[in-house]
Structure formats: C-alpha cells, structure tokens
Design a protein around this motif. Structure first.
Motif, mmCIF file in Angstrom:
data_model
loop_
_atom_site.group_PDB
_atom_site.id
_atom_site.type_symbol
_atom_site.label_atom_id
_atom_site.label_comp_id
_atom_site.label_asym_id
_atom_site.label_seq_id
_atom_site.Cartn_x
_atom_site.Cartn_y
_atom_site.Cartn_z
ATOM 1 N N ALA A 27 0.575 -1.586 0.510
ATOM 2 C CA ALA A 27 -0.042 0.155 -0.329
ATOM 3 C C ALA A 27 0.864 1.671 -0.408
ATOM 4 O O ALA A 27 0.554 2.012 0.786
ATOM 5 N N LEU A 28 1.671 0.763 -0.183
ATOM 6 C CA LEU A 28 2.889 2.087 -0.712
ATOM 7 C C LEU A 28 1.809 3.401 -2.025
ATOM 8 O O LEU A 28 1.731 2.773 -2.585
ATOM 9 N N PHE A 29 1.999 4.910 -1.287
ATOM 10 C CA PHE A 29 1.408 5.460 -2.405
ATOM 11 C C PHE A 29 2.021 5.195 -4.143
ATOM 12 O O PHE A 29 3.159 6.078 -3.651
ATOM 13 N N SER A 30 1.248 5.417 -5.058
ATOM 14 C CA SER A 30 2.346 5.182 -5.974
ATOM 15 C C SER A 30 2.404 6.126 -6.902
ATOM 16 O O SER A 30 3.586 5.663 -7.717
ATOM 17 N N SER A 31 2.049 7.070 -6.882
ATOM 18 C CA SER A 31 2.674 8.899 -7.089
ATOM 19 C C SER A 31 3.901 9.214 -6.313
ATOM 20 O O SER A 31 4.029 9.673 -7.113
ATOM 21 N N LEU A 32 3.977 8.727 -5.816
ATOM 22 C CA LEU A 32 5.234 9.306 -4.306
ATOM 23 C C LEU A 32 6.393 8.462 -4.270
ATOM 24 O O LEU A 32 6.341 7.290 -5.031
ATOM 25 N N PRO B 249 7.070 3.186 -6.316
ATOM 26 C CA PRO B 249 7.171 1.764 -5.878
ATOM 27 C C PRO B 249 7.033 0.859 -7.000
ATOM 28 O O PRO B 249 7.709 -0.237 -7.296
ATOM 29 N N SER B 250 6.881 1.532 -8.033
ATOM 30 C CA SER B 250 6.379 0.646 -9.604
ATOM 31 C C SER B 250 7.919 0.452 -10.282
ATOM 32 O O SER B 250 8.375 -0.958 -10.256
ATOM 33 N N GLU B 251 9.085 0.865 -9.515
ATOM 34 C CA GLU B 251 10.354 0.526 -10.370
ATOM 35 C C GLU B 251 10.844 -0.465 -8.741
ATOM 36 O O GLU B 251 12.047 -0.695 -9.405
ATOM 37 N N LEU B 252 10.005 -0.512 -8.123
ATOM 38 C CA LEU B 252 10.966 -1.499 -7.419
ATOM 39 C C LEU B 252 10.260 -3.436 -7.068
ATOM 40 O O LEU B 252 9.821 -3.354 -8.107
#
Ligand SMILES: Nc1ncnc2c1ncn2[C@@H]1O[C@H](COP(=O)(O)OP(=O)(O)O)[C@@H](O)[C@H]1O
Ligand SMILES: [Mg+2]
Lengths: 375, 260
Positions: free
Chosen positions: B92-97, B140-143
């Motif tokens: 649930a990380l904020f995907s835009s940050l 987050p999407s890069e992790l």
C-alpha cells in the motif's frame, strides 16, 4: 515526559560538557535540530552527557549522531557519557546504517537537461506513432486470419460489447443530438429571419446534422465512453498479468480482446450515427415548428425534396472509419499499460484525447476529399 | 505482570452479511512479537483492520495503549495513528510518490518538521529497513516485491511507533529475502523496542521471531501461546499446521539453528 527536551553546555578548561536532557523523540526533533545547529564550542574536547535523556527514539539517536559528526568535522574530539542501555543500542543501530552515502539532493534542471527532455519526448512521439502503426497492422493481420477462419471469432464477446457500446449509448447519444438539433434550428432561425429566409432552417439543420454534426457528436461521445472503457478494461487486465496468462494459454490477446471490441464499435457506430441523425432532425423539426411555424409536414416534405440523400451517405461513410480509429486507439493504449494503477488512468486520458483528435483530423480530411470529388 | 498494549474483548464483526468474528478476545503484551495465524479467509486481515479502526465492529470493545478505538472519535484516532505503524498486505505504498516521499508522509501529517530534516529522517528509516539510499528516489513500481515490503516497513517505522502491524510481510518473498526480513524485524524490535502484531503464514518466520502466537479459527482466537506449547495443542487444525510436512520442516530447521 512533559519536560522540554534541551541542550545545555558548560565549558570548563579544555573539555566542554554538553548535557542533553528531556525526551529526545521525533516529536521534539524540529526543536532539537534547531538547538543543535546553534551549538558552538570553544574547547577541543567534548563530552556528550546523555544521562538526562528520559526517552529516546531513532530520530533522537540520529540527531545525536549528527551533532557528534558535525563536532568531529570541526576538529573536536567527542566522547559519550551516561547513555543507558536503550540509548546505546539505538545509537549503535543508527550508526550501523552508514550516513555518508546519502545521494546529493536534486538540483533544478539545467538547460541541457531540458534540451534532453525535449529530444526524449520527440523520440517518444515518433516511436509511439510507429508502434501504433505496428499495432494497426497486427490487428489487420489478425482480422484477415479470423476472416479466413470465422469460427475463431469471439461471437459472445462481440455481442456483449455491442450491447455495451451500442445499445447502452443510445440514450445519451439521442439526447445530445436532439438538443443540438434544437439549438441549431433556434440559432439559424434568429439569423435567417433577417432575410425572411426562415424556411432555409430546414436545409441548415438537415445538411449539417446529416453530414457533420450527427457523426461527429456520436464519435466524440463514443470515444469518451467506450474508447476510455476499452483502455481501462484491457489496462486492468494487463496490470493483473491476465494478458500474459492469456498468451501462455495459447490465446492471442488481439484476437480475444481487440477484435471483438473493434468489430462491435464498427457495427455500432453507424447505427448510433443513424439514430443521432434522426434525433437531430427531430430536434430541429420541433424547434422549427414552435419557433417558425414550419409544420412537421412541411419540414419533412422539404427535407425529402431539397436535401439530396448523398449528405446522409457522407455522414454514414465516416462512421465505420471513426469507429475503427476509436477502437484501435482504445485497445492500443490499454495494451500499453504497465507498472502501477496510475498508468491506467494516464493512458485512459490519453486514449480519449488521442481518439477525439484523430477523429477530428480525419473528419477534416474527409471534408477535403468529398469536396474534391464534388459530393 | 507485563503491560497489555492491545486488548480486544467480545469482538463481533460482520462484513457483507457474513459473520467474520464472534466473541473474539485477544491480548497483546508490551514489547512482544505476537504472531497471528489462521487459514486463508479466517479474518486475520479483517481483525487487523478492525483494531486499526478501519472497520467498525458490531459488538465488543478494543483498547489500544489504554485508549478505546472508536472510528468516530477523530481526536483519539489521531493520537493512536501517531503511535502505530502499519504494513498492509500489498505494501500500500502511494504509487505516485517516491519511496522517500512515502516515508515522509506520516511525518508531514503528524509533525511539524523542516523539510530537510524530514527527508534526512526518511533516509535513515529507509536504510534501517535495509534499502539503499538511492532507492529512496525510486517510485514503488520500480521496486521489486521484497524492496517494496522494506519500503513499506520504512514507512510503518516513520514515527518510531509503539506498535507495528504487519500483514503477511514475507508473503511473496524469496526464502533468502524472507529470512533477511525476519532478522531485520527482530533486530529492529529489539533495538527500537516496539510491539509487533504480525500476521503471517510463514512457519519459518513464526519459529524465528515470534514470542507468542494467536491462532484464529472458528471466528475467534482459539489459543494464544508460545510456539512450543502450540505444537502440543490437540485442536486438529493447529495440529495439522505444526505437524504437517511444512510445519515439521520449519521446526527441524529452527532446532538446527538453535543448536548451532
Ligand atoms: N470488505 C469486505 N466485504 C465483505 N467481505 C469481506 C471484506 N473484506 C473481507 N471480507 C471477507 O472476510 C473474510 C476474511 O478476510 P481476510 O481477513 O482478508 O482473510 P485473511 O485471514 O486471509 O486475511 C473473507 O471471507 C472475506 O471474503
Ligand atoms: Mg489477509
């Protein structure tokens, strides 16, 4: 814990005694950071006395480490005293993660960077156009393959989408067209009245609705409600790896997802366009009757006598072309989704903007074309 | 007697017309790592969300750190949110940050920190959670999955909470990554002294880090006990859980580690 966290210094001879007291927690961090920044010592040796600290967390420990580091860099040798078990454990934990490797903060972009970004976006646009063309070709190829083996066509899916993009769009398309017909008749009447040429309202409404307004309105509404839906549906499936799963199961996503949607649009849009034409004419007729006393009878007779049927066909010819464009853009953007859910939103917006843009460009090209061949 | 930080009494929750919990009691003691186990769909995540005040129970009372959890009491909830950190099932990380900004969110929300200090502290948390400082810049999407879990842990630790809630933190991690996460969790909880509410299916994690385990079945907490006691428990599901092939393997490897 109500006591205020503070830093106090007593210097006697060579050694300075820095007493840290109170709660050294993240809640007090801003204040403590300020106090430590103001810390100036004359001595060359300092003892950090932690015995007055009654609560400490990682933020506090980090601040102490940071202060010690600043002192050491200023040529002061630092010793700790009076740390209890928890404080020393925290200091150690915080010290264990190396502080020196912090990357530099971001600088505002330089001119070269801006230039590079411009180049990047240009290259991106070119690549995007090429990829879209590739997708277009792939769809045509799949379409041809399916045409040769019609059993492979997903008929159920086609019917489902036909309902979603066609039947369910009837109310909104009809309402908008009707209102535009009303508005055009009203505006036309108020201008044509100056010349006593009210009857030409019929020509105005009929020609513009049949040739341009009907199909354009329908295409824009469909791009907004169905093109975006295609992108969102396929995009979500892409995110959840459903599209990849499909491939591994030997299903072709273009055949399963793209073709039925585009086929449904190509069938639905001409029908919607026809519906829109009728409702637009009805709106104009109603307004002409109310406002100009042109009876529906007279309106219909004039349309039949004076308006060549080719205007209707011009509008209808554009419908399948626009439908294919909206469907292609919608599906293409959907398949481009990757990464996070934000990308679905971004690409859905792009899908709508691009398809409306393409529709209007194509409409302009059609206009020139029909003009050249005198239709 | 040790202090109780979470106390749940007579809890009954119903979702979508289905009763999930009935007469559920649970105590979490200060400083312990409490494992929560139970079959899929027995309501472990729902229990966590209820304690966090995200779901309103039909009956029963929940007290956290001596304060009554009531979603409608904004003031108390705000105080409580300051005291706990949560790692949700999918991060649930904020995907835009970026990761850094994600960790800064609770600090900005609850404290009035200068922005340079906030980002320094965020970096500290990121490194404590076992990520590299450069990873702070990524979104987050890069992790990878494991890195995302660590980033989520860093955010959960942002305010140095008293209680950390973790929902299946090692699910989907490779065994090496999972073992590292266990070690990290144990170190942090020992050094930072927080209490851990740990939902997990990972038997190795249970053996490695938990002080006690609460077993959720039949809509309630069947038992809460150290793992050694649970191994001897007669309830069929618990028996199968610890004596099935996976349970035995985890037990054996834990014994091996203990001996060496
Ligand atoms: N928002 C909701 N509405 C209705 N039912 C729900 C909701 N959230 C969870 N449930 C149901 O509650 C049960 C427990 O779910 P959950 O706590 O997620 O299980 P788990 O123990 O695997 O974490 C499941 O049967 C699920 O279907
Ligand atoms: Mg769950």
């Amino acid at each position: 814990m109500t006591a205020k966290a503070q830093v106090s210094v007593s210097e006697e001879g060579e050694t300075a005694r820095v007493r840290l007291a109170g709660p050294w927690t993240v809640a007090a961090a801003a204040d403590l950071d300020g106090q430590l920044k103001k810390l100036r010592l004359k001595s060359k040796r300092a003892t950090l006395d932690l015995s007055g600290i009654d609560a400490i967390d990682t933020a506090g420990a980090w601040l102490i480490r940071q202060a010690a580091k600043t002192l050491v860099e200023g040529g002061v040798s630092v010793a700790f005293a009076g740390a209890d078990r928890q404080a020393s454990a925290l200091l150690e934990t915080v010290g264990a993660v190396d502080q020196d490797s912090n990357p530099p903060r971001k600088e505002p972009p330089s001119f070269e960077e801006m230039l590079a970004r411009l180049g990047f976006h240009t290259a991106f646009a070119i690549r995007e156009a090429r990829n879209f063309l590739g997708f277009f070709g792939l769809t045509i190829e799949t379409f041809a393959a399916t045409a040769l083996r019609p059993v492979r066509f997903r008929f159920t899916s086609f019917v489902f989408h036909l309902e979603a993009v066609g039947l369910n769009a009837l109310p909104i398309v009809g309402l908008i067209s009707f209102l535009i017909g009303v508005v055009m008749a009203y505006q036309g009447a108020s201008q044509l009245r100056f010349f006593g040429a009210e009857i030409f309202v019929v020509d105005l409404v009929a020609i513009s609705v049949l040739r341009e307004i009907g199909i354009l309105l329908t295409a824009i509404v469909v791009a907004g409600r169905s093109g975006s839906a295609f992108t969102a549906q396929i995009g979500t499936m892409k995110l959840r790896e459903e599209v990849d799963a499909m491939r591994t199961l030997g299903l072709d996503p273009v055949e399963v997802l793209v073709l039925p949607r585009i086929a449904a649009l190509v069938v639905a849009l001409p029908i919607l366009c026809f519906f829109s034409d009728i409702l637009g004419l009805l709106g104009g007729m109603l307004m002409a009757w109310v406002n100009l006393d042109i009876s529906p009878q007279a309106f219909i007779t004039r349309v039949q006598d004076r308006i060549p049927i080719r205007h209707f066909w011009v509008g209808m010819t554009k419908a399948p072309v626009f439908a294919a464009m909206i469907g292609l853009v919608g599906c293409y953007q959907g398949l481009r989704v990757k990464g996070d859910a934000g990308s679905v939103g971004r690409l859905t917006t792009r899908s709508v903007v691009q398809s409306i843009f393409l529709v209007i460009v194509a409409d302009a090209i059609f206009s020139i074309f029909f003009n050249l061949i005198n239709i | 007697m040790t202090e109780t930080v979470i106390s749940v009494r007579g809890l009954r929750t119903k979702l979508g017309g289905k009763e999930i919990h009935k007469d559920l009691d649970l105590d979490v003691r200060k400083g312990e790592i409490l494992g929560i186990v139970g079959g899929s769909g027995t309501g472990k995540s729902v229990l966590m969300r209820t304690i966090l005040g995200l779901i309103k129970p039909r009956e029963g009372s929940i007290e956290v750190l001596g304060r009554k959890v009531d979603p409608l009491d904004r003031k108390t909830m705000l105080e409580l949110e300051r005291c706990w950190g949560v790692l949700f099932q999918d991060g649930a990380l904020f995907s835009s940050l970026t990761v850094c900004e994600n960790v800064e969110v609770p600090m900005r929300e609850h404290l009035d920190l200068p922005s340079a200090l906030a980002s320094d502290l965020a970096l500290l948390k990121i490194k404590l959670a076992g990520l590299k400082a450069e990873d702070g810049r990524k979104i987050p999407s890069e992790l990878s999955g494991g890195m995302r879990k660590r980033a989520a842990l860093a955010r959960a630790l942002a305010l140095d909470p008293d209680i950390v809630f973790l929902d299946e933190p090692t699910a989907g991690l490779d065994p090496v990554g999972a073992a590292q996460f266990d070690e990290l969790l144990q170190n942090l909880s020992k050094n930072l002294g927080f209490t851990v509410f740990l939902i997990t299916h990972d038997l190795d994690t249970l053996y490695a880090v938990t002080d006690r385990i609460a077993v959720l079945a039949d809509k309630k907490v069947l038992v809460t006990a150290p793992i050694a006691e649970l191994e001897r428990h007669p309830h069929p599901w618990i028996h199968e859980y610890f004596h099935g092939p996976r349970g035995r393997a985890a037990h054996d490897s834990a014994m091996l580690v203990a001996r060496s």
